[in-house]
Structures are given as C-alpha cells and as structure tokens.
Design a protein around this motif. Structure first.
Motif, mmCIF file in Angstrom:
data_model
loop_
_atom_site.group_PDB
_atom_site.id
_atom_site.type_symbol
_atom_site.label_atom_id
_atom_site.label_comp_id
_atom_site.label_asym_id
_atom_site.label_seq_id
_atom_site.Cartn_x
_atom_site.Cartn_y
_atom_site.Cartn_z
ATOM 1 N N PRO A 45 0.838 -1.212 0.000
ATOM 2 C CA PRO A 45 0.000 0.000 0.000
ATOM 3 C C PRO A 45 0.868 1.256 0.000
ATOM 4 O O PRO A 45 2.069 1.222 0.328
ATOM 5 N N LEU A 46 0.252 2.378 -0.320
ATOM 6 C CA LEU A 46 0.982 3.644 -0.388
ATOM 7 C C LEU A 46 1.726 3.966 0.903
ATOM 8 O O LEU A 46 2.854 4.466 0.874
ATOM 9 N N GLY A 47 1.113 3.667 2.029
ATOM 10 C CA GLY A 47 1.715 4.012 3.307
ATOM 11 C C GLY A 47 3.005 3.275 3.609
ATOM 12 O O GLY A 47 3.767 3.697 4.491
ATOM 13 N N GLU A 48 3.277 2.196 2.901
ATOM 14 C CA GLU A 48 4.490 1.413 3.137
ATOM 15 C C GLU A 48 5.503 1.554 2.004
ATOM 16 O O GLU A 48 6.574 0.947 2.047
ATOM 17 N N ALA A 49 5.193 2.350 0.989
ATOM 18 C CA ALA A 49 5.964 2.331 -0.250
ATOM 19 C C ALA A 49 7.172 3.262 -0.221
ATOM 20 O O ALA A 49 7.137 4.335 0.391
ATOM 21 N N ASN A 50 8.237 2.842 -0.915
ATOM 22 C CA ASN A 50 9.326 3.760 -1.230
ATOM 23 C C ASN A 50 9.430 3.992 -2.740
ATOM 24 O O ASN A 50 10.303 4.707 -3.212
ATOM 25 N N GLY A 51 8.535 3.351 -3.486
ATOM 26 C CA GLY A 51 8.436 3.557 -4.925
ATOM 27 C C GLY A 51 6.983 3.537 -5.350
ATOM 28 O O GLY A 51 6.130 2.964 -4.667
ATOM 29 N N LEU A 52 6.687 4.168 -6.490
ATOM 30 C CA LEU A 52 5.303 4.290 -6.952
ATOM 31 C C LEU A 52 5.268 4.171 -8.474
ATOM 32 O O LEU A 52 6.036 4.836 -9.177
ATOM 33 N N LEU A 65 -0.565 15.338 -4.218
ATOM 34 C CA LEU A 65 -1.164 15.037 -2.919
ATOM 35 C C LEU A 65 -0.675 13.694 -2.388
ATOM 36 O O LEU A 65 -0.425 13.538 -1.185
ATOM 37 N N VAL A 66 -0.531 12.715 -3.285
ATOM 38 C CA VAL A 66 -0.025 11.403 -2.873
ATOM 39 C C VAL A 66 1.397 11.534 -2.329
ATOM 40 O O VAL A 66 1.733 10.990 -1.269
ATOM 41 N N LEU A 67 2.242 12.286 -3.037
ATOM 42 C CA LEU A 67 3.627 12.435 -2.599
ATOM 43 C C LEU A 67 3.717 13.255 -1.315
ATOM 44 O O LEU A 67 4.540 12.953 -0.441
ATOM 45 N N ASP A 68 2.872 14.275 -1.193
ATOM 46 C CA ASP A 68 2.869 15.061 0.045
ATOM 47 C C ASP A 68 2.469 14.204 1.238
ATOM 48 O O ASP A 68 3.004 14.367 2.343
ATOM 49 N N GLY A 69 1.529 13.289 1.002
ATOM 50 C CA GLY A 69 1.038 12.455 2.102
ATOM 51 C C GLY A 69 1.892 11.247 2.396
ATOM 52 O O GLY A 69 1.692 10.582 3.427
ATOM 53 N N HIS A 70 2.840 10.942 1.498
ATOM 54 C CA HIS A 70 3.675 9.745 1.675
ATOM 55 C C HIS A 70 5.124 10.098 1.352
ATOM 56 O O HIS A 70 5.653 9.737 0.281
ATOM 57 N N PRO A 71 5.782 10.810 2.244
ATOM 58 C CA PRO A 71 7.143 11.304 1.974
ATOM 59 C C PRO A 71 8.196 10.202 1.846
ATOM 60 O O PRO A 71 9.333 10.484 1.445
ATOM 61 N N GLY A 72 7.853 8.963 2.164
ATOM 62 C CA GLY A 72 8.801 7.872 2.013
ATOM 63 C C GLY A 72 9.003 7.448 0.570
ATOM 64 O O GLY A 72 9.927 6.689 0.267
ATOM 65 N N ILE A 73 8.150 7.925 -0.331
ATOM 66 C CA ILE A 73 8.279 7.561 -1.749
ATOM 67 C C ILE A 73 9.416 8.359 -2.375
ATOM 68 O O ILE A 73 9.373 9.581 -2.433
ATOM 69 N N VAL A 76 9.234 7.546 -8.634
ATOM 70 C CA VAL A 76 7.943 7.457 -9.318
ATOM 71 C C VAL A 76 8.194 7.078 -10.774
ATOM 72 O O VAL A 76 8.975 7.731 -11.473
ATOM 73 N N GLN A 77 7.512 6.031 -11.234
ATOM 74 C CA GLN A 77 7.589 5.579 -12.629
ATOM 75 C C GLN A 77 6.300 5.963 -13.344
ATOM 76 O O GLN A 77 5.200 5.633 -12.897
ATOM 77 N N PHE A 78 6.418 6.679 -14.478
ATOM 78 C CA PHE A 78 5.263 7.022 -15.305
ATOM 79 C C PHE A 78 5.103 6.006 -16.434
ATOM 80 O O PHE A 78 6.082 5.386 -16.873
ATOM 81 N N PRO A 79 3.882 5.860 -16.980
ATOM 82 C CA PRO A 79 3.638 4.794 -17.951
ATOM 83 C C PRO A 79 4.031 5.123 -19.378
ATOM 84 O O PRO A 79 4.271 4.230 -20.173
ATOM 85 N N TRP A 80 4.052 6.418 -19.753
ATOM 86 C CA TRP A 80 4.335 6.782 -21.143
ATOM 87 C C TRP A 80 5.606 7.619 -21.201
ATOM 88 O O TRP A 80 6.165 8.019 -20.185
ATOM 89 N N ALA A 81 6.022 7.921 -22.426
ATOM 90 C CA ALA A 81 7.210 8.756 -22.607
ATOM 91 C C ALA A 81 6.892 10.220 -22.330
ATOM 92 O O ALA A 81 7.693 10.946 -21.754
ATOM 93 N N GLY A 82 5.708 10.667 -22.755
ATOM 94 C CA GLY A 82 5.330 12.071 -22.590
ATOM 95 C C GLY A 82 4.902 12.381 -21.168
ATOM 96 O O GLY A 82 4.025 11.719 -20.603
ATOM 97 N N ILE A 97 13.138 10.792 -7.501
ATOM 98 C CA ILE A 97 13.567 10.377 -8.839
ATOM 99 C C ILE A 97 12.328 10.017 -9.642
ATOM 100 O O ILE A 97 11.542 9.155 -9.243
ATOM 101 N N PHE A 98 12.149 10.697 -10.771
ATOM 102 C CA PHE A 98 11.027 10.415 -11.667
ATOM 103 C C PHE A 98 11.571 9.737 -12.920
ATOM 104 O O PHE A 98 12.547 10.191 -13.517
ATOM 105 N N THR A 99 10.920 8.650 -13.316
ATOM 106 C CA THR A 99 11.286 7.983 -14.557
ATOM 107 C C THR A 99 10.040 7.818 -15.417
ATOM 108 O O THR A 99 8.918 7.762 -14.907
#
Length: 321
Positions: A45-52, A65-73, A76-82, A97-99
């Motif tokens: 779950p989000l509360g235990e994550a260090n990656g998203l 909002l997700v990142l603000d609420g879960h500073p341990g992340i 973050v991996q996005f699904p597309w190139a854009g 780190i965003f990929t």
C-alpha cells in the motif's frame, strides 16, 4: 535496498486517460504487480511504499497530494514517454527520482513514422478515397533528404529503418552526441537553416514550452513545396491552423499525423477530408506492445533500485523530459 512499490491511481480515476489502443487499466495493474515481483520487489500500500508506479499520463495534482502524504516515496515511474502534464505542474521540483517510458516504445513508433512517410509520398490516401481507377504518380523515399526533430529512441529507430533507402538524414537534438546512421546531428537552432533542404520532416521529440508550435507558418514556408511533414510525437508541436493553410496554399505537399492539436480533431475539421493528409488516431503502438515494454521497464527499474544502480528513463527536471 528494499523495493516496496505501490501502484496508483485507481482504474476509475484513470478511465479518462484510456486511449483506444491502451491496455485495460485493471489488466495493466495486474501485470505491473507481476513485474514488480519479477524484479524482486514487493507490492505494498501507499503508506508502506518507497516507490510508486503511476498508471496514467495525467492527474499531476492528485500525484502531488499522494507524494505530500507519503514522503517515504523516493521514486515514481510514469507509464508513457510524454510527461508534459507533470512538467508544467512543477511536481518535478522535489527530491524524488522520476522515470518515464521514454525509449521503450521506439520500435513500433518508428515503424509508424516510416509508414506515414511512405503513404504520404505515394499518395495512398488519395488512392484509397477514390472509388475508381485513378493512377497517382508516386514519389520514392530513396535518396530523400530527411530531417528528424528529436534524438531519442524513436529517432534512433527511424534512422535505422531508413538505412535501406539511402536517405540523407539530419537529426536535430538538444544533446550534442551524434546519432549513429545520421549524416549530421545538429542543435535545434539549426532548424531554419535545414528546412529548405528537407524533403521529409519528422517530429519525434518531447513536448516542452520550447517545442510547442516548433513548426508554425514560418517554418512550413521554409520547406520545399513537395515536402512531407510527419508527426508521431505530440500534436502541439505543429500549429494546426498553419498546417491547414500550408496545405491549402500548396506550401507543402502532404502530412502524416498520428497526433493532432486538439486531439481528437473535431468532426468536419478540414484535415479529415484533405486527400493529402493521413491521420491515425494516436495508435502508433499497440496495447499488447505497450503493456509488455512498460512491464519490462518496471521490472528492470525495480531490480536497479534494489541494487542501488541508476534507473532507466530518468526525467531531467530542468528540461521536463
């Protein structure tokens, strides 16, 4: 390092971002979970994550909002190139780190760019729409002068595909490294100088504030009258009204567009009925291919995260891609 990976948002939130050839979000989530496990990570779950893994190419405020609420992340991996929706939101200005998937879909998008180019040169749209024997004099791709805007994976793949045609290829990119197979690798500032010597102009670059409307009336006017314009990147790279006028006035000869601005074009838009224009519905890559390549990227990045090694597809906050 442990790789504890959450997946968000819900399929209900992501429904607005599903294209006709996009993977089903529930199916995508299931396969991403398998990819995380395959890379040696744990789905949590989000509360235990260090990656998203963020499943959709939008909702930057929701992500904030997700990142603000879960500073341990921290990744973050996005699904597309854009990732232009996120770049303009300022979400990249944080110690995460965003990929993204840049480079992952190059093979199919490169094929699509080649197909659009050949179709435009050979008058395929006019032939397909004429319900009678109506010969059209084709033009060959062999030996043509091809200019590619963008030097990433799609451009590299297209250069490879063009090799049998003995094209004279120029690539314009921000980084100075030469693209193998191209005659020249030039900076973006060379655009106006090379356009008069371009038979086929291909757009395969990231959308940023600097590249929005990179091709407008002035740029189209510099092209030879028999030039072809192909866009497999983002619709907003081309000023649509300027493209309509260029075709109407005979400033260019044809256009092949997998993307448009706006997207989709409204019914009745003049580009739909123009026999010199081939429009495909942002479908250069298939759902199965997108699923497979994205899951491979996620699995490798989870493995790299665990090993403390550099991740693939890292986004540069300064450039926004």
């Amino acid at each position: 390092m442990e790789a504890r990976i959450a997946i968000a948002p819900s399929a209900e939130v992501g429904a607005a971002y599903v294209r006709a050839n996009s993977p089903d979000l529930d199916h995508l989530r299931t396969n991403i979970e398998k990819a995380v496990f395959g890379g040696g990570g744990a789905n949590v779950p989000l509360g235990e994550a260090n990656g998203l893994v963020w499943l959709i190419p939008g909702e930057p405020e929701r992500l904030r909002l997700v990142l603000d609420g879960h500073p341990g992340i921290g990744w973050v991996q996005f699904p597309w190139a854009g990732v232009e929706r996120f770049a303009t939101s300022g979400v990249f200005q944080r110690p995460v780190i965003f990929t993204c998937a840049k480079g992952s879909f190059a093979e199919q998008v490169g094929e699509h760019a080649l197909m659009l180019t050949l179709a435009c040169l050979r008058g395929v749209v006019r032939q397909a729409r004429t319900p009678r024997w109506s010969p059209v004099d084709p033009r060959s791709l062999h030996g043509r002068r091809v200019t590619i805007l963008g030097g990433g994976g799609v451009a590299t793949e297209l250069v490879r595909l063009l090799q049998p045609f003995d094209c004279r290829i120029r690539v314009l990119r921000r980084r100075p490294e030469k693209v193998e197979g191209a005659e020249e690798t030039l900076p973006p500032t060379a655009l106006h100088a090379v356009l008069p010597e371009t038979d086929v102009l291909v757009l395969a670059l990231a959308l940023t504030p600097e590249t929005r409307h990179v091709i407008g009336a002035a740029e189209l006017a510099l092209l030879p009258a028999d030039a072809v314009v192909v866009n497999v990147a983002r619709g907003a790279h081309i000023e649509t009204d300027a493209l309509v006028e260029a075709l109407r006035d005979g400033t260019i000869s044809a256009a092949g567009l997998d993307v448009t601005d706006p997207e989709p074009l409204a019914e009745g838009h003049p580009l739909w009925d123009d026999p010199r224009v081939l429009i495909t519905s942002h479908c250069a890559d298939s759902a199965e291919y997108v699923m497979r390549m994205l899951c491979e990227r996620v699995e490798r990045n989870v493995r790299q995260l665990r090993a403390g090694l550099p991740l693939e597809g890292v986004i540069d906050p300064a450039t926004g891609y």
